[in-house]
Design a protein around this motif. Structure first.
Motif: not given
Length: 396
Positions: A1-8, A34-39, A363-370
């Motif tokens: 799940m991406p963080l708000l910082s990733d979306l920003l 640092g909050t996780a965002v799903d919606t 987590s970075d919008g790349s479609g791959r997790d950590a």
């Protein structure tokens, strides 16, 4: 799940905050990166109703076009209407982010979305921003050293234009030179004319990186004196800027074009109104989402038959549509729609960008997790169903 910082970070790539007007207040107004965002809920305005909608949806981010705090504030007490919204969002874990004038001028921004929903073709900015200033660099290199110079230039940022990098062009030729006393030639003898097969390497680079690129060339080049040519490319219109202009698929009367605008934009009490001869033929259309009255004459100069925007005023509209024939041979019709309605089409655009950019929740919008594997959780992006147009009644 991406963080708000990733979306920003993604939002700043699409709608750079640096392109906002100096008076604007864009970006994050509340929330923890640092909050996780799903919606995510996207809306034109941050008002109590859209805040309620975001909370009901379980959103961690309310993304709006208009800022919450456009004017300077010295505090956000809960007794203040806007302060109360900020407190409510913080308590509910909802961050708020605004992309305003930076979204107006973006390549896929507010006016571009308005032009698209009208079905315009050959769309281009009405008042284009200049493309980034570029230099054209030619460097003359022994063939065996080309790769090392290209690598150095690439690390310095040369050869990157738009969505491409490592863009170069090479031509083989013959270089001549005669080392003079005191020189330390890598190849050749003092006083002897040398002819050597070399390659002319051509690359473009952002002008702001000129110093870094020339330093990289000098460090990677085998010669003590580097032969190069540097020219400044002319500044050309870029894909960003205020408003858009394009062509209708076929000519329409002003009456029919006004009906078309009303059909493709969301319904409001304000409706859609036009100034001009009802039977005037409309082929070329200029648009500006939101308040764009000041660009009417630019629309005329650009060859528009009609200009669609919002918040038009009586006197300036009279002057525009009644301009004497001796001043301009081209009449310009004005079409005025509700401010909210002209900006609403952008919501679908930014929602699609977020869905595609974070399709698998990487987590970075790349479609791959950590761990490097495909993520499983998609970001849910909702378009607000709340009509925030302030006009609620229309009577004749």
């Amino acid at each position: 799940m991406p963080l708000l910082s990733d979306l920003l970070r993604a939002l700043d790539d699409w709608y750079p905050t640096a392109t906002a007007e100096s008076w604007d207040a864009v970006g994050l107004s509340c929330g923890d990166p640092g909050t996780a965002v799903d919606t995510v809920l996207v809306a034109v305005d941050c008002v109590p109703d859209t805040v309620d909608e975001a909370i009901r949806a379980g959103a961690q981010l309310l993304l709006t076009h208009h800022p919450l705090f456009l004017s300077g504030v010295h505090g956000v007490p809960a007794t203040d209407p806007k302060g109360a919204m900020a407190h409510r969002m913080i308590r509910a874990g909802v961050a708020h982010f605004a992309a305003h004038t930076n979204a107006d001028v973006a390549e896929h921004g507010v006016s571009a979305a308005l032009a698209d929903v009208l079905g315009l073709r050959e769309i281009r900015p009405l008042d284009p921003d200049p493309a980034p200033a570029l230099d054209h660099l030619n460097v003359f290199i022994p063939g065996e050293n080309v790769d090392q110079v290209v690598d150095a230039l690439t690390r310095a940022g040369a050869g990157s234009v738009g969505g491409y990098d490592q863009g170069t062009f090479t031509v083989e030729g013959t270089t001549t030179y005669r080392p003079l006393p005191g020189a330390k030639p890598a190849d050749g003898e003092i006083g002897v004319l040398t002819r050597k097969a070399e390659v002319r390497l051509s690359v473009v680079l952002p002008r702001r990186l000129r110093g870094a690129a020339l330093m990289a060339v000098r460090q990677a080049h085998p010669y003590e004196e580097v032969a190069f040519e540097l020219t400044e490319r002319p500044s050309l219109p870029g894909p960003t800027g205020t408003g858009r202009i394009g062509e209708l698929p076929g000519p329409l009367s002003l009456r029919d074009f006004t009906d078309h605008v009303a059909a493709v934009l969301p319904r409001t009490a304000w409706g859609v109104r036009a100034a001009g001869a009802p039977d005037q033929v409309i082929r070329t259309v200029a648009v500006c989402g939101g308040s764009g009255a000041s660009y009417a004459e630019l629309a005329r100069d650009a060859g528009a038959d009609a200009y669609l925007t919002s918040d038009l005023k009586h006197h300036s509209t009279l002057e525009t549509v009644n301009e004497p024939a001796g001043v301009s041979a081209r009449p310009l019709a004005l079409v005025d729609a509700a401010h909210w309605a002209t900006e609403f089409p952008w919501l679908d655009v930014v929602a699609r960008q977020l869905r595609e950019g974070f399709a698998t929740g990487g987590s970075d919008g790349s479609g791959r997790d950590a761990g490097g594997e495909a993520g499983q959780t998609a970001v849910r992006v909702l378009v607000s169903e709340t009509v925030t147009d302030p006009w609620t009644l229309h009577a004749r």
